[in-house]
Motif scaffolding. Structure first.
Motif, PDB file in Angstrom:
ATOM      1  N   LEU A 191      34.721  37.925  36.485  1.00  0.00           N
ATOM      2  CA  LEU A 191      35.843  38.806  36.785  1.00  0.00           C
ATOM      3  C   LEU A 191      36.329  39.556  35.543  1.00  0.00           C
ATOM      4  CD1 LEU A 191      37.908  36.552  39.223  1.00  0.00           C
ATOM      5  CD2 LEU A 191      36.590  38.579  39.804  1.00  0.00           C
ATOM      6  N   VAL A 192      36.494  38.839  34.433  1.00  0.00           N
ATOM      7  CA  VAL A 192      37.097  39.442  33.245  1.00  0.00           C
ATOM      8  C   VAL A 192      36.078  40.233  32.425  1.00  0.00           C
ATOM      9  CG1 VAL A 192      38.290  38.964  31.059  1.00  0.00           C
ATOM     10  CG2 VAL A 192      38.905  37.684  33.128  1.00  0.00           C
ATOM     11  N   ASP A 193      34.943  39.610  32.097  1.00  0.00           N
ATOM     12  CA  ASP A 193      33.993  40.251  31.178  1.00  0.00           C
ATOM     13  C   ASP A 193      33.005  41.189  31.860  1.00  0.00           C
ATOM     14  OD1 ASP A 193      35.158  39.058  29.057  1.00  0.00           O
ATOM     15  OD2 ASP A 193      33.481  37.775  28.501  1.00  0.00           O
ATOM     16  N   MET A 194      32.714  40.934  33.135  1.00  0.00           N
ATOM     17  CA  MET A 194      31.694  41.747  33.797  1.00  0.00           C
ATOM     18  C   MET A 194      32.269  42.745  34.790  1.00  0.00           C
ATOM     19  SD  MET A 194      28.871  38.732  34.336  1.00  0.00           S
ATOM     20  CE  MET A 194      27.552  39.829  34.835  1.00  0.00           C
ATOM     21  N   MET A 195      33.377  42.388  35.431  1.00  0.00           N
ATOM     22  CA  MET A 195      33.975  43.284  36.410  1.00  0.00           C
ATOM     23  C   MET A 195      35.158  44.062  35.846  1.00  0.00           C
ATOM     24  SD  MET A 195      31.988  42.863  38.962  1.00  0.00           S
ATOM     25  CE  MET A 195      32.893  43.902  40.108  1.00  0.00           C
ATOM     26  N   GLY A 196      35.606  43.691  34.637  1.00  0.00           N
ATOM     27  CA  GLY A 196      36.666  44.449  33.991  1.00  0.00           C
ATOM     28  C   GLY A 196      38.073  44.145  34.463  1.00  0.00           C
ATOM     29  N   SER A 240      41.737  42.543  34.426  1.00  0.00           N
ATOM     30  CA  SER A 240      42.642  41.988  33.414  1.00  0.00           C
ATOM     31  C   SER A 240      42.760  40.484  33.651  1.00  0.00           C
ATOM     32  CB  SER A 240      44.032  42.635  33.528  1.00  0.00           C
ATOM     33  OG  SER A 240      44.674  42.234  34.730  1.00  0.00           O
ATOM     34  N   VAL A 241      43.192  39.761  32.627  1.00  0.00           N
ATOM     35  CA  VAL A 241      43.373  38.316  32.784  1.00  0.00           C
ATOM     36  C   VAL A 241      44.369  38.032  33.902  1.00  0.00           C
ATOM     37  CG1 VAL A 241      44.292  36.250  31.655  1.00  0.00           C
ATOM     38  CG2 VAL A 241      42.733  37.757  30.409  1.00  0.00           C
ATOM     39  N   GLU A 242      45.418  38.836  33.976  1.00  0.00           N
ATOM     40  CA  GLU A 242      46.435  38.618  35.005  1.00  0.00           C
ATOM     41  C   GLU A 242      45.867  38.854  36.404  1.00  0.00           C
ATOM     42  OE1 GLU A 242      46.791  40.410  32.253  1.00  0.00           O
ATOM     43  OE2 GLU A 242      48.136  39.031  31.172  1.00  0.00           O
ATOM     44  N   ASP A 243      45.074  39.909  36.569  1.00  0.00           N
ATOM     45  CA  ASP A 243      44.481  40.180  37.880  1.00  0.00           C
ATOM     46  C   ASP A 243      43.475  39.093  38.258  1.00  0.00           C
ATOM     47  OD1 ASP A 243      45.970  42.448  38.193  1.00  0.00           O
ATOM     48  OD2 ASP A 243      44.383  43.833  37.584  1.00  0.00           O
ATOM     49  N   ALA A 244      42.688  38.641  37.287  1.00  0.00           N
ATOM     50  CA  ALA A 244      41.738  37.565  37.548  1.00  0.00           C
ATOM     51  C   ALA A 244      42.472  36.291  37.949  1.00  0.00           C
ATOM     52  CB  ALA A 244      40.867  37.317  36.317  1.00  0.00           C
ATOM     53  N   ALA A 245      43.603  36.043  37.310  1.00  0.00           N
ATOM     54  CA  ALA A 245      44.400  34.870  37.656  1.00  0.00           C
ATOM     55  C   ALA A 245      44.870  34.957  39.104  1.00  0.00           C
ATOM     56  CB  ALA A 245      45.600  34.757  36.713  1.00  0.00           C
ATOM     57  N   GLY A 246      45.237  36.179  39.541  1.00  0.00           N
ATOM     58  CA  GLY A 246      45.651  36.364  40.924  1.00  0.00           C
ATOM     59  C   GLY A 246      44.519  36.098  41.898  1.00  0.00           C
ATOM     60  N   VAL A 247      43.321  36.554  41.555  1.00  0.00           N
ATOM     61  CA  VAL A 247      42.163  36.329  42.417  1.00  0.00           C
ATOM     62  C   VAL A 247      41.822  34.845  42.492  1.00  0.00           C
ATOM     63  CG1 VAL A 247      39.682  36.710  42.655  1.00  0.00           C
ATOM     64  CG2 VAL A 247      41.189  38.623  42.079  1.00  0.00           C
ATOM     65  N   LEU A 248      41.835  34.182  41.340  1.00  0.00           N
ATOM     66  CA  LEU A 248      41.423  32.773  41.271  1.00  0.00           C
ATOM     67  C   LEU A 248      42.533  31.819  41.674  1.00  0.00           C
ATOM     68  CD1 LEU A 248      39.421  32.937  37.923  1.00  0.00           C
ATOM     69  CD2 LEU A 248      38.483  32.848  40.242  1.00  0.00           C
ATOM     70  N   GLY A 249      43.774  32.315  41.738  1.00  0.00           N
ATOM     71  CA  GLY A 249      44.881  31.466  42.119  1.00  0.00           C
ATOM     72  C   GLY A 249      45.260  30.440  41.079  1.00  0.00           C
ATOM     73  N   VAL A 250      45.127  30.811  39.798  1.00  0.00           N
ATOM     74  CA  VAL A 250      45.467  29.916  38.692  1.00  0.00           C
ATOM     75  C   VAL A 250      46.302  30.692  37.680  1.00  0.00           C
ATOM     76  CG1 VAL A 250      43.362  28.541  38.998  1.00  0.00           C
ATOM     77  CG2 VAL A 250      43.363  30.481  37.404  1.00  0.00           C
ATOM     78  N   LYS A 308      25.777  42.775  28.941  1.00  0.00           N
ATOM     79  CA  LYS A 308      25.345  43.315  30.210  1.00  0.00           C
ATOM     80  C   LYS A 308      25.307  44.834  30.209  1.00  0.00           C
ATOM     81  CE  LYS A 308      24.887  41.787  33.954  1.00  0.00           C
ATOM     82  NZ  LYS A 308      23.680  41.557  34.723  1.00  0.00           N
ATOM     83  N   GLY A 309      26.166  45.451  29.423  1.00  0.00           N
ATOM     84  CA  GLY A 309      26.214  46.903  29.425  1.00  0.00           C
ATOM     85  C   GLY A 309      27.442  47.404  30.141  1.00  0.00           C
ATOM     86  N   ALA A 310      27.897  48.555  29.727  1.00  0.00           N
ATOM     87  CA  ALA A 310      29.146  49.084  30.262  1.00  0.00           C
ATOM     88  C   ALA A 310      29.078  49.381  31.742  1.00  0.00           C
ATOM     89  CB  ALA A 310      29.535  50.357  29.491  1.00  0.00           C
ATOM     90  N   GLU A 311      27.883  49.615  32.284  1.00  0.00           N
ATOM     91  CA  GLU A 311      27.794  49.985  33.689  1.00  0.00           C
ATOM     92  C   GLU A 311      28.292  48.892  34.598  1.00  0.00           C
ATOM     93  OE1 GLU A 311      24.092  47.727  32.804  1.00  0.00           O
ATOM     94  OE2 GLU A 311      25.268  49.280  31.813  1.00  0.00           O
ATOM     95  N   LEU A 312      28.273  47.640  34.164  1.00  0.00           N
ATOM     96  CA  LEU A 312      28.730  46.564  35.023  1.00  0.00           C
ATOM     97  C   LEU A 312      30.217  46.603  35.247  1.00  0.00           C
ATOM     98  CD1 LEU A 312      26.564  43.511  33.960  1.00  0.00           C
ATOM     99  CD2 LEU A 312      26.235  45.131  35.814  1.00  0.00           C
ATOM    100  N   ARG A 313      30.937  47.255  34.349  1.00  0.00           N
ATOM    101  CA  ARG A 313      32.373  47.348  34.552  1.00  0.00           C
ATOM    102  C   ARG A 313      32.734  48.321  35.675  1.00  0.00           C
ATOM    103  NH1 ARG A 313      35.728  45.063  31.142  1.00  0.00           N
ATOM    104  NH2 ARG A 313      35.002  44.184  29.177  1.00  0.00           N
ATOM    105  N   ASP A 314      31.774  49.124  36.078  1.00  0.00           N
ATOM    106  CA  ASP A 314      32.052  50.094  37.123  1.00  0.00           C
ATOM    107  C   ASP A 314      31.951  49.510  38.514  1.00  0.00           C
ATOM    108  OD1 ASP A 314      32.359  51.977  35.156  1.00  0.00           O
ATOM    109  OD2 ASP A 314      30.265  52.584  35.197  1.00  0.00           O
ATOM    110  N   GLY A 315      31.445  48.235  38.586  1.00  0.00           N
ATOM    111  CA  GLY A 315      31.330  47.601  39.888  1.00  0.00           C
ATOM    112  C   GLY A 315      30.289  48.272  40.749  1.00  0.00           C
TER     113      GLY A 315
END
Length: 214
Positions: free
Chosen positions: A154-159, A161-171, A207-214
């Motif tokens: 979520l953070v390093d490959m999908m771009g 934020s830590v806060e958004d990832a926390a919301g997705v993961l529920g932690v 991985k390359g910047a393209e992975l941040r584009d989803g």
């Protein structure tokens, strides 16, 4: 599950494209036969990207995304609006991925499966450098515990934020930071050969910047 029709009339589809995710979900709950199809169209590519990078297997990822959408379709009334619909959907797909990872981790793996996995994950000599790097990172991610892998994806490959990832993961956000730090530390020696290419150690860089584009 009674799936909604795939193709509503063009004018109706255009009108739906301007409606918010939350309104579409409300319409779905209210019986609109096309609303959930619009939600799927908006989010399936991003959910597929998360699932593929978390699981590292296209077939498993496809099954996880399907499971996630079926779950979201059936449990739409559980959405309380405390987070964005996209966060809610990604939480469902990440949980579907984690369930599959945990089930696989306790299942005995036959020798021929190990050989097949090794052959599938090994970079081909005639592939482009970026493809080889992508396969290297995907293989390395598989050594991480499920929670660390999900956080890094979520953070390093999908771009996220830590806060958004926390919301997705529920932690809490601090837990996401800790999981990412531990995951990066474990990957660093495995991916040390990639530092010469980028001079950076984050998974996203390898991985390359393209992975941040989803």
């Amino acid at each position: 599950m009674n799936s909604p029709p795939e193709n509503p009339p063009p004018a109706e589809h255009a009108a739906r494209s301007a409606v918010s995710d939350a309104d579409l979900l409300s319409r779905h709950i209210g019986g609109d036969p096309h609303a959930f199809s619009e939600i799927v169209k908006r989010h399936r590519d991003r959910m597929w990207a998360v699932a593929l990078r978390t699981l590292g297997d296209p077939d498993e990822a496809a099954d996880a995304v399907q499971d996630a959408f079926v779950s979201a379709y059936r449990k739409a009334e559980s959405f309380r609006g405390e987070a964005a619909v996209t966060t809610w959907l990604h939480r469902i797909v990440v949980n579907a991925c984690l369930d599959r990872m945990r089930r696989k981790s306790v299942r005995p793996v036959a020798d021929d499966e190990l050989i097949e996995a090794a052959e599938r994950d090994a970079p081909m000599a005639d592939q482009a450098g970026e493809r080889e790097v992508s396969m290297d990172v995907s293989s390395a991610l598989k050594v991480l515990p499920a929670d660390q892998r999900a956080a890094l994806v979520l953070v390093d490959m999908m771009g996220y934020s830590v806060e958004d990832a926390a919301g997705v993961l529920g932690v809490p956000a601090g837990t996401v930071k800790s999981r990412c730090a531990r995951g990066r530390a474990k990957l660093a020696p495995i991916l040390s050969h990639l530092r010469n290419r980028s001079g950076r150690t984050r998974v996203s860089s390898a991985k390359g910047a393209e992975l941040r584009d989803g």
